[in-house]
Enzyme design. Sequence first.
Site, mmCIF file in Angstrom:
data_model
loop_
_atom_site.group_PDB
_atom_site.id
_atom_site.type_symbol
_atom_site.label_atom_id
_atom_site.label_comp_id
_atom_site.label_asym_id
_atom_site.label_seq_id
_atom_site.Cartn_x
_atom_site.Cartn_y
_atom_site.Cartn_z
ATOM 1 N N LYS A 1 0.994 -1.408 0.055
ATOM 2 C CA LYS A 1 -0.031 0.117 -0.072
ATOM 3 C C LYS A 1 0.868 1.239 0.283
ATOM 4 O O LYS A 1 1.799 1.372 0.846
ATOM 5 C CB LYS A 1 -0.913 0.026 1.066
ATOM 6 C CG LYS A 1 -1.721 1.027 1.366
ATOM 7 C CD LYS A 1 -2.841 1.247 2.558
ATOM 8 C CE LYS A 1 -3.311 2.457 2.578
ATOM 9 N NZ LYS A 1 -4.462 2.276 3.824
ATOM 10 N N LYS B 1 -2.116 -1.531 -3.924
ATOM 11 C CA LYS B 1 -3.167 -0.276 -3.744
ATOM 12 C C LYS B 1 -2.178 0.887 -3.619
ATOM 13 O O LYS B 1 -1.326 1.055 -2.989
ATOM 14 C CB LYS B 1 -3.785 -0.179 -2.384
ATOM 15 C CG LYS B 1 -4.611 0.824 -2.133
ATOM 16 C CD LYS B 1 -5.299 0.631 -0.710
ATOM 17 C CE LYS B 1 -6.085 1.706 -0.274
ATOM 18 N NZ LYS B 1 -6.596 1.983 1.267
#
Length: 332
Positions: free
Chosen positions: A202, A256
């Site tokens: 992420k 992400k």
Amino acid sequence: MKPTVAPFPAARLRRTRVSPAIRGLVRENTLTTDDLIWPVFVRDGEGIEEPVSSMPGVLRRSVDKIAEAACEAQALGIPAICLFPYTDASLKTEDCAEAWNPDNLCNRAIRAIKQVPPDIAVMTDVALDPYNINGHDGYVVNGEILNDETIEALVKMTLAQAEAGADIIGPSDMMDGRIGAMRSALEAAGHRNVSILSYSAKYASGYYGPFRDAVGASGALQGDKKTYQMDPGNSDEAMRLIERDLREGADMVMVKPGIAYLDICYRVKSTFGTPTFAYQVSGEYAMIQAAAQNGWIDGEKVMLESLMAFKRAGCDGVLTYFAPETARILNG
Ligand code: PBG
């Protein structure tokens, strides 16, 4: 594998593009409703569906409406729904105790979905930011985001969610060692079949802006998340994070944001061959919606094209706010 191409005109590569039928026959990737995880925002109250201004088409729903939305998703063939709570400012504290309250918004929503007949997987978000007075995913002491102390809180949060009936735990906090701690706690508590879909790679991204509005965290956040979320310049580091999380007991992994990080998705899938997901985040959604609303792009086309790109990159599925709209189109 290197593709072989005969010399022209023996090979005319346009032959396989000549009609919808032939294009369909040779299409390498397909998008289906099975690829979709639908992130939804939960708020307090009853009978409420409130638009999120920075995410046109997205609603904050009260628990009863979330249960309805889950039924709707199930009817559309969407396999999973992911819950994000919009927590009232009065419940945000330094110790983040609301995070593991068995009756917090998220846990109430899980129970409400599990009470209605449809069999849809419920995914949660594990991070302290909705409950933290300073908007961070971990405990903050003297400006430092503490790792190990945060993990203890995340484990309590995980167990409360599993107890409420969550099927998939989604740690989005990026602390070190959390997957192993959550996995052993789940095993010890008898939650053997609860999956962990780790937000392993992420990035500290500007694309999360509209989400932070949606969950009411924008005002609260002090500073940035760069000491725990990844540097957008890095790719090898993502491989180390993925491998580490898999070794600690993650069942599925996530990259992400999505579209700007398809190289990472591709690398993860080709290296580990593990169930790989991407999150088409709020900023990506908002950009497509804004351009479409201005008539600058065909929103539906770009939506489907962007989701197909995740499949081409090797993803098994995508978390996308477009899930219901996409499912409606795919279902004809
Ligand atoms: C919180 C969390 C964020 C998102 C999912 N979980 C925001 C953040 O890390 O600041 C972003 C989702 C989106 O932008 O759609 N840990």
